[in-house]
Write a protein that holds these residues in place. Sequence first.
Motif, PDB file in Angstrom:
ATOM      1  N   THR A   1      34.256  44.688  29.392  1.00 11.43           N
ATOM      2  CA  THR A   1      33.702  45.526  30.465  1.00 11.43           C
ATOM      3  C   THR A   1      34.737  45.700  31.566  1.00 11.43           C
ATOM      4  O   THR A   1      35.435  44.736  31.915  1.00 11.43           O
ATOM      5  CB  THR A   1      32.436  44.846  31.040  1.00 11.43           C
ATOM      6  OG1 THR A   1      31.459  44.776  29.999  1.00 11.43           O
ATOM      7  CG2 THR A   1      31.857  45.632  32.206  1.00 11.43           C
TER       8      THR A   1
ATOM      9  N   SER B   1      37.278  48.667  34.179  1.00 13.45           N
ATOM     10  CA  SER B   1      37.998  49.942  34.261  1.00 13.45           C
ATOM     11  C   SER B   1      39.271  49.946  33.425  1.00 13.45           C
ATOM     12  O   SER B   1      39.855  51.013  33.216  1.00 13.45           O
ATOM     13  CB  SER B   1      38.334  50.228  35.730  1.00 13.45           C
ATOM     14  OG  SER B   1      39.140  49.180  36.251  1.00 13.45           O
ATOM     15  N   THR B   2      39.745  48.783  32.963  1.00 11.33           N
ATOM     16  CA  THR B   2      40.925  48.751  32.086  1.00 11.33           C
ATOM     17  C   THR B   2      40.490  48.859  30.630  1.00 11.33           C
ATOM     18  O   THR B   2      40.978  49.712  29.877  1.00 11.33           O
ATOM     19  CB  THR B   2      41.729  47.450  32.323  1.00 11.33           C
ATOM     20  OG1 THR B   2      41.889  47.245  33.718  1.00 11.33           O
ATOM     21  CG2 THR B   2      43.098  47.529  31.657  1.00 11.33           C
TER      22      THR B   2
ATOM     23  N   ASP C   1      40.137  39.483  36.127  1.00  6.58           N
ATOM     24  CA  ASP C   1      40.422  39.656  37.558  1.00  6.58           C
ATOM     25  C   ASP C   1      41.669  38.889  37.965  1.00  6.58           C
ATOM     26  O   ASP C   1      42.400  39.309  38.865  1.00  6.58           O
ATOM     27  CB  ASP C   1      39.207  39.223  38.370  1.00  6.58           C
ATOM     28  CG  ASP C   1      38.001  40.074  38.011  1.00  6.58           C
ATOM     29  OD1 ASP C   1      38.083  41.296  38.177  1.00  6.58           O
ATOM     30  OD2 ASP C   1      37.013  39.518  37.505  1.00  6.58           O
TER      31      ASP C   1
ATOM     32  N   GLY D   1      34.477  38.487  35.888  1.00  6.50           N
ATOM     33  CA  GLY D   1      33.151  38.688  36.463  1.00  6.50           C
ATOM     34  C   GLY D   1      33.142  39.628  37.649  1.00  6.50           C
ATOM     35  O   GLY D   1      32.098  39.822  38.267  1.00  6.50           O
TER      36      GLY D   1
ATOM     37  N   LYS E   1      47.254  41.271  38.393  1.00  3.85           N
ATOM     38  CA  LYS E   1      46.282  40.227  38.025  1.00  3.85           C
ATOM     39  C   LYS E   1      46.932  38.868  37.757  1.00  3.85           C
ATOM     40  O   LYS E   1      46.243  37.872  37.619  1.00  3.85           O
ATOM     41  CB  LYS E   1      45.498  40.661  36.777  1.00  3.85           C
ATOM     42  CG  LYS E   1      44.857  42.046  36.862  1.00  3.85           C
ATOM     43  CD  LYS E   1      43.642  42.063  37.739  1.00  3.85           C
ATOM     44  CE  LYS E   1      42.931  43.387  37.822  1.00  3.85           C
ATOM     45  NZ  LYS E   1      42.167  43.780  36.666  1.00  3.85           N
TER      46      LYS E   1
HETATM   47  C1  5RP Z   1      33.735  42.354  34.409  1.00  7.30           C
HETATM   48  C2  5RP Z   1      35.081  41.758  34.284  1.00  7.30           C
HETATM   49  C3  5RP Z   1      36.225  42.701  34.195  1.00  7.30           C
HETATM   50  O1  5RP Z   1      36.803  42.561  32.953  1.00  7.30           O
HETATM   51  C4  5RP Z   1      37.197  42.395  35.287  1.00  7.30           C
HETATM   52  O2  5RP Z   1      36.498  42.532  36.516  1.00  7.30           O
HETATM   53  C5  5RP Z   1      38.394  43.322  35.268  1.00  7.30           C
HETATM   54  O3  5RP Z   1      37.982  44.624  35.493  1.00  7.30           O
HETATM   55  P1  5RP Z   1      39.003  45.829  35.758  1.00  7.30           P
HETATM   56  O4  5RP Z   1      39.733  46.065  34.485  1.00  7.30           O
HETATM   57  O5  5RP Z   1      38.096  46.957  36.180  1.00  7.30           O
HETATM   58  O6  5RP Z   1      39.919  45.390  36.888  1.00  7.30           O
HETATM   59  O7  5RP Z   1      35.268  40.573  34.232  1.00  7.30           O
HETATM   60  O8  5RP Z   1      32.747  41.364  34.607  1.00  7.30           O
END
Ligand code: 5RP
Length: 233
Positions: A29, A31-32, A88, A99, A125
């Motif tokens: 889940t 945006s990546t 994150d 999360g 990250k």
């Molecule tokens: C969702 C997550 C996501 O994988 C994490 O927040 C990274 O998201 P993004 O790729 O949008 O920075 O842990 O619960």
Amino acid sequence: MADVEELKRLAGIEACKFVKSGMKVGLGTGSTVKHTVIELGRRMAEEGLEIVGVPTSLATEKLATEVGIPLVVLSEINGLDIVIDGADEYDSKFQLIKGGGAALLREKIVAQESSAMVVVADDRKKVSTLGAFPLPIEVTPFSHEATVRTLSRLLDCRVNIRMAGDGPVITDNGNMIADAHTGPTISDPESTESDILLIAGVVQVGLFNNMCDAVVLAGSNGVETVINPNGRL
Ligand code: 5RP
């Protein structure tokens, strides 16, 4: 220099190299990894890739359905070949904070069921010590105030319930998210995870220890795949 959105897209697509026909794939889940899901759907439609997916959130379930990835539930299969997901933060030992998108419980269940975990990320990250990103903790709504107080005492930091407008964020599982503002102090994420999980009101914590086998990392110099020397890939 590529912008962050472009870096996310590049990392998300590159991670698809780990996916082969016949695999059962955990779909993360965020945006990546959304770019991974879209690319897997494209490869199914245009290149004959055959996979089934297990989504880690209702949002990913919707996206995967839109791009034509057939979905199964965990009870129908005996484990997954791989999960691809975002993070994150990750440290030099490939320990993760996850999360930020409030999907950590299903993400952790799917990661635990998978034979390998690949993280897609941009180079913002990578950290030396976890915790600058507030640590997400899924808590049960019953007594959440007491759970927040207990977490705050345990971690010696501010902990707040994540809000969306006037109300709390409610996860796909009907719970709330407490964000712990530890600062970059989580030098022993395994003991921090164990300590937090001892609290009865805690459903799960967004520390993913000893799960990540590789990070597909996009930065201004391009995309690189960093393999965990102690991992399974
Ligand atoms: C969702 C997550 C996501 O994988 C994490 O927040 C990274 O998201 P993004 O790729 O949008 O920075 O842990 O619960």
